[in-house]
Scaffold this active site. Structure first.
Site, PDB file in Angstrom:
ATOM      1  N   THR A 120      34.892  46.813  29.733  1.00  0.00           N
ATOM      2  CA  THR A 120      34.147  46.334  30.756  1.00  0.00           C
ATOM      3  C   THR A 120      33.845  47.776  31.617  1.00  0.00           C
ATOM      4  OG1 THR A 120      34.651  46.816  33.336  1.00  0.00           O
ATOM      5  CG2 THR A 120      36.717  46.643  31.891  1.00  0.00           C
ATOM      6  N   ASP A 121      32.621  48.091  32.543  1.00  0.00           N
ATOM      7  CA  ASP A 121      31.976  49.323  33.034  1.00  0.00           C
ATOM      8  C   ASP A 121      33.185  49.811  33.913  1.00  0.00           C
ATOM      9  OD1 ASP A 121      32.315  47.133  35.288  1.00  0.00           O
ATOM     10  OD2 ASP A 121      29.836  46.965  35.818  1.00  0.00           O
ATOM     11  N   GLU A 122      34.127  49.106  34.210  1.00  0.00           N
ATOM     12  CA  GLU A 122      34.817  49.872  35.293  1.00  0.00           C
ATOM     13  C   GLU A 122      35.603  50.931  34.110  1.00  0.00           C
ATOM     14  OE1 GLU A 122      37.692  46.877  37.477  1.00  0.00           O
ATOM     15  OE2 GLU A 122      36.140  45.118  37.074  1.00  0.00           O
ATOM     16  N   TYR A 147      44.500  47.530  35.612  1.00  0.00           N
ATOM     17  CA  TYR A 147      43.624  46.407  35.152  1.00  0.00           C
ATOM     18  C   TYR A 147      42.468  47.858  34.420  1.00  0.00           C
ATOM     19  CZ  TYR A 147      39.197  44.195  33.639  1.00  0.00           C
ATOM     20  OH  TYR A 147      38.273  43.969  32.685  1.00  0.00           O
ATOM     21  N   LYS A 151      41.920  49.096  29.781  1.00  0.00           N
ATOM     22  CA  LYS A 151      40.572  48.864  29.305  1.00  0.00           C
ATOM     23  C   LYS A 151      40.218  49.769  29.123  1.00  0.00           C
ATOM     24  CE  LYS A 151      38.858  44.877  29.059  1.00  0.00           C
ATOM     25  NZ  LYS A 151      39.033  44.058  27.702  1.00  0.00           N
ATOM     26  N   GLY A 272      42.651  50.778  47.137  1.00  0.00           N
ATOM     27  CA  GLY A 272      41.552  51.699  46.122  1.00  0.00           C
ATOM     28  C   GLY A 272      39.947  51.219  45.625  1.00  0.00           C
ATOM     29  N   HIS A 273      39.986  50.033  46.255  1.00  0.00           N
ATOM     30  CA  HIS A 273      38.776  49.050  45.514  1.00  0.00           C
ATOM     31  C   HIS A 273      36.978  50.031  45.528  1.00  0.00           C
ATOM     32  CE1 HIS A 273      36.305  45.487  47.424  1.00  0.00           C
ATOM     33  NE2 HIS A 273      35.977  45.508  45.620  1.00  0.00           N
TER      34      HIS A 273
HETATM   35  P1  NAD Z   1      39.972  35.696  31.463  1.00  0.00           P
HETATM   36  O1  NAD Z   1      40.929  36.264  32.245  1.00  0.00           O
HETATM   37  O2  NAD Z   1      39.023  34.921  32.508  1.00  0.00           O
HETATM   38  O3  NAD Z   1      40.433  35.120  30.524  1.00  0.00           O
HETATM   39  C1  NAD Z   1      41.226  35.514  28.934  1.00  0.00           C
HETATM   40  C2  NAD Z   1      41.536  35.106  28.295  1.00  0.00           C
HETATM   41  O4  NAD Z   1      42.716  35.423  27.558  1.00  0.00           O
HETATM   42  C3  NAD Z   1      43.006  33.657  28.620  1.00  0.00           C
HETATM   43  O5  NAD Z   1      42.509  32.462  28.451  1.00  0.00           O
HETATM   44  C4  NAD Z   1      44.085  33.916  28.533  1.00  0.00           C
HETATM   45  O6  NAD Z   1      44.503  32.883  28.320  1.00  0.00           O
HETATM   46  C5  NAD Z   1      44.080  35.148  27.598  1.00  0.00           C
HETATM   47  N1  NAD Z   1      45.011  35.764  27.003  1.00  0.00           N
HETATM   48  C6  NAD Z   1      45.782  36.575  27.696  1.00  0.00           C
HETATM   49  N2  NAD Z   1      46.297  37.579  27.528  1.00  0.00           N
HETATM   50  C7  NAD Z   1      46.852  36.916  26.192  1.00  0.00           C
HETATM   51  C8  NAD Z   1      47.553  37.249  25.391  1.00  0.00           C
HETATM   52  N3  NAD Z   1      48.525  38.584  25.168  1.00  0.00           N
HETATM   53  N4  NAD Z   1      47.155  37.302  23.418  1.00  0.00           N
HETATM   54  C9  NAD Z   1      46.405  36.146  23.375  1.00  0.00           C
HETATM   55  N5  NAD Z   1      45.986  35.558  24.696  1.00  0.00           N
HETATM   56  C10 NAD Z   1      45.786  36.188  26.141  1.00  0.00           C
HETATM   57  O7  NAD Z   1      39.349  37.286  31.190  1.00  0.00           O
HETATM   58  P2  NAD Z   1      37.315  37.216  31.470  1.00  0.00           P
HETATM   59  O8  NAD Z   1      36.495  37.126  32.380  1.00  0.00           O
HETATM   60  O9  NAD Z   1      37.379  35.940  30.464  1.00  0.00           O
HETATM   61  O10 NAD Z   1      37.551  38.195  30.046  1.00  0.00           O
HETATM   62  C11 NAD Z   1      37.309  38.557  28.571  1.00  0.00           C
HETATM   63  C12 NAD Z   1      37.417  39.668  27.839  1.00  0.00           C
HETATM   64  O11 NAD Z   1      36.003  40.468  28.778  1.00  0.00           O
HETATM   65  C13 NAD Z   1      37.783  40.708  28.624  1.00  0.00           C
HETATM   66  O12 NAD Z   1      38.867  41.485  27.765  1.00  0.00           O
HETATM   67  C14 NAD Z   1      38.002  41.521  29.904  1.00  0.00           C
HETATM   68  O13 NAD Z   1      37.924  43.241  30.188  1.00  0.00           O
HETATM   69  C15 NAD Z   1      35.904  41.620  29.734  1.00  0.00           C
HETATM   70  N6  NAD Z   1      35.450  41.766  30.708  1.00  0.00           N
HETATM   71  C16 NAD Z   1      35.523  40.726  31.915  1.00  0.00           C
HETATM   72  C17 NAD Z   1      33.816  41.159  32.474  1.00  0.00           C
HETATM   73  C18 NAD Z   1      34.163  39.675  34.307  1.00  0.00           C
HETATM   74  O14 NAD Z   1      33.325  40.267  34.844  1.00  0.00           O
HETATM   75  N7  NAD Z   1      34.799  38.764  33.674  1.00  0.00           N
HETATM   76  C19 NAD Z   1      32.845  41.873  32.391  1.00  0.00           C
HETATM   77  C20 NAD Z   1      33.043  42.882  30.949  1.00  0.00           C
HETATM   78  C21 NAD Z   1      33.884  42.501  31.042  1.00  0.00           C
HETATM   79  O1  TDX Z   2      37.769  36.948  47.641  1.00  0.00           O
HETATM   80  C1  TDX Z   2      37.313  37.903  46.752  1.00  0.00           C
HETATM   81  N1  TDX Z   2      36.783  38.264  48.054  1.00  0.00           N
HETATM   82  C2  TDX Z   2      36.597  39.635  47.488  1.00  0.00           C
HETATM   83  O2  TDX Z   2      35.260  40.606  48.745  1.00  0.00           O
HETATM   84  C3  TDX Z   2      37.028  38.411  45.785  1.00  0.00           C
HETATM   85  C4  TDX Z   2      39.098  38.126  44.252  1.00  0.00           C
HETATM   86  C5  TDX Z   2      36.560  39.583  45.392  1.00  0.00           C
HETATM   87  N2  TDX Z   2      36.233  40.175  46.928  1.00  0.00           N
HETATM   88  C6  TDX Z   2      35.630  41.206  45.885  1.00  0.00           C
HETATM   89  C7  TDX Z   2      36.056  42.058  45.443  1.00  0.00           C
HETATM   90  C8  TDX Z   2      34.920  43.055  44.304  1.00  0.00           C
HETATM   91  O3  TDX Z   2      34.006  44.448  44.872  1.00  0.00           O
HETATM   92  O4  TDX Z   2      34.274  40.588  45.639  1.00  0.00           O
HETATM   93  C9  TDX Z   2      34.024  41.563  44.139  1.00  0.00           C
HETATM   94  C10 TDX Z   2      34.165  41.522  42.739  1.00  0.00           C
HETATM   95  O5  TDX Z   2      35.549  40.825  42.316  1.00  0.00           O
HETATM   96  P1  TDX Z   2      36.610  40.164  41.438  1.00  0.00           P
HETATM   97  O6  TDX Z   2      35.614  39.418  40.837  1.00  0.00           O
HETATM   98  O7  TDX Z   2      37.857  40.076  41.471  1.00  0.00           O
HETATM   99  O8  TDX Z   2      36.243  41.070  40.517  1.00  0.00           O
HETATM  100  P2  TDX Z   2      35.760  43.183  40.496  1.00  0.00           P
HETATM  101  O9  TDX Z   2      36.808  43.307  40.461  1.00  0.00           O
HETATM  102  O10 TDX Z   2      34.398  43.433  40.301  1.00  0.00           O
HETATM  103  O11 TDX Z   2      36.376  42.687  38.186  1.00  0.00           O
HETATM  104  C11 TDX Z   2      35.295  41.896  37.661  1.00  0.00           C
HETATM  105  O12 TDX Z   2      34.645  42.763  37.394  1.00  0.00           O
HETATM  106  C12 TDX Z   2      34.926  43.788  35.933  1.00  0.00           C
HETATM  107  C13 TDX Z   2      36.585  41.374  36.526  1.00  0.00           C
HETATM  108  O13 TDX Z   2      37.315  40.163  37.397  1.00  0.00           O
HETATM  109  C14 TDX Z   2      36.950  42.243  35.364  1.00  0.00           C
HETATM  110  O14 TDX Z   2      37.195  41.800  34.268  1.00  0.00           O
HETATM  111  C15 TDX Z   2      36.059  42.883  35.054  1.00  0.00           C
HETATM  112  O15 TDX Z   2      36.067  43.857  34.294  1.00  0.00           O
END
Ligand code: NAD
Ligand code: TDX
Length: 331
Positions: A120-122, A147, A151, A272-273
């Protein structure tokens, strides 16, 4: 080719599996997923019969050894992924994100299997709102939350295993994804499903925080580009120039769903947002020739809204428990 996808029952992983099955008939897919609260077997229904699902934990060395031994490629999506949860209980994040990655790295090292690490970019922390800068592969790591720190730790393990042991690895750091099959705890699906339920969307704090949105299909096409042509040991940043502040996103969701654009509530901010994320994807675009397909956010968002309207049976079982967790936090 035999590919092991960890976290393939989650949001991005399941979309990756669908795309792979659709576009690459030569790839045999096995999914390793613990089916936590965030994983759902039903997310793989559209590819049923084309994919083997192994229920198991990436931190369990036995199942990891068994599955990696039979793979030509491992794509590691599995993670605890929600910042808000990590502030409440960080341990599953350390266990899955750090120890799980360690177990996979040891297995790919043992069997010399190609490995792609999804991150992730985070890991780079956040940017000021008025800063013209974006994250690049040279930006120093500076994660804010449990989180993002787990990562970041996992990325550093991958870099060390590539350099010290010659593990054939690449890393990608992507910005915020949106699209189908995203859990209702996350920002965009939470607000869409709130509106479906007649509940006002919830904006944390002032809502000026900026996220750099990319459609999940574009993230996954970039992952494939990197797997095929990325240089081993390298990090690629994935983003599609989709910066939007949270207030604008909520207003757009309301508009697209036929509601007044001010029909939302401000709720307690996340501790810490992070203020702003922004990706400079020049390396990916110039070196690997990748381009996003979803270049108009409003169109991708409208399609995502349609998907949640049409697939209520998929998200409904998670909705009440998710909102109950937020209610305790005043969010
Ligand atoms: P998600 O939470 O939707 O899915 C995570 C999956 O991993 C689930 O199916 C869960 O059951 C499985 N999992 C969790 N713990 C496990 C374990 N111990 N063993 C096996 N499986 C396990 O997450 P996502 O949003 O699909 O993110 C996927 C990947 O992409 C992550 O590595 C996340 O850091 C990265 N990522 C996400 C975003 C985003 O915006 N969602 C952005 C950049 C990177
Ligand atoms: O109800 C809400 N209201 C709100 O204002 C929620 C759930 C979030 N937010 C804000 C918080 C963030 O600024 O919206 C933005 C996005 O929130 P999230 O969906 O929780 O994402 P974020 O914390 O940015 O992280 C996501 O992007 C990077 C993914 O969950 C991570 O897994 C990924 O690495």
């Amino acid at each position: 080719m035999r590919m092991l996808v960890t976290g393939g029952a989650g949001f991005i992983g399941s979309n990756f599996v669908h795309q792979t099955v659709r576009e690459r008939p030569d790839v045999h897919v096995t999914v390793l997923d613990a089916l936590t609260y965030a994983g759902d077997e039903r997310s793989l229904d559209p590819v049923d019969g084309r994919v083997v699902l192994a229920k198991g934990d990436v931190a369990d060395p036995d199942i990891v050894d068994r599955l990696v031994k039979d793979a030509d490629l491992v794509v590691h999506f599995a993670a605890e992924s929600h910042n808000d949860n990590s502030l409440h209980d960080p341990w599953p994040f350390v266990r899955t994100n750090v120890i799980g990655t360690y177990q996979l790295l040891e297995a790919v090292r043992r069997y010399d299997v190609r490995y792609h690490h999804v991150s992730t970019d985070e890991v780079y922390g956040d940017l000021e709102l008025d800063d013209p800068a974006k994250f690049t592969p040279e930006t120093p790591y500076n994660p804010s939350s449990p989180y993002s720190s787990t990562k970041a730790s996992s990325d550093l393990l991958v870099r060390a295993w590539a350099r010290s042991f010659g593990v054939r690895a690449t890393i990608s750091n992507c910005s915020n994804n949106y699209g189908p099959y995203q859990h209702v705890e996350k920002f965009i699906p939470r607000q869409i499903t709130n509106v479906v339920d007649g509940v006002r969307p919830k904006l944390y704090g002032t809502g000026e925080n900026v996220r750099d949105w990319i459609h999940v299909e574009d993230h996954n096409s970039a992952v494939w580009r990197i797997i095929e042509d990325g240089r081993l040991g390298e990090t690629y940043l994935i983003g599609a120039d989709g910066e939007k502040d949270n207030r604008t996103v909520i207003e757009l969701i309301l508009e697209l769903m036929g509601q007044p654009s001010d029909a939302y509530d401000h709720v307690n901010d996340r501790p810490g947002h992070d203020l702003r994320y922004a990706i400079d994807a020049t390396k990916l675009r110039t070196e690997l020739g990748w381009e996003p397909r979803y270049t108009t956010f409003a169109d991708g968002l409208a399609a995502t809204i349609e998907w949640y309207r049409a697939n209520e049976a998929w998200w409904r079982p998670q909705k009440d428990a998710t909102e109950a967790k937020y209610a305790v936090l005043g969010r």
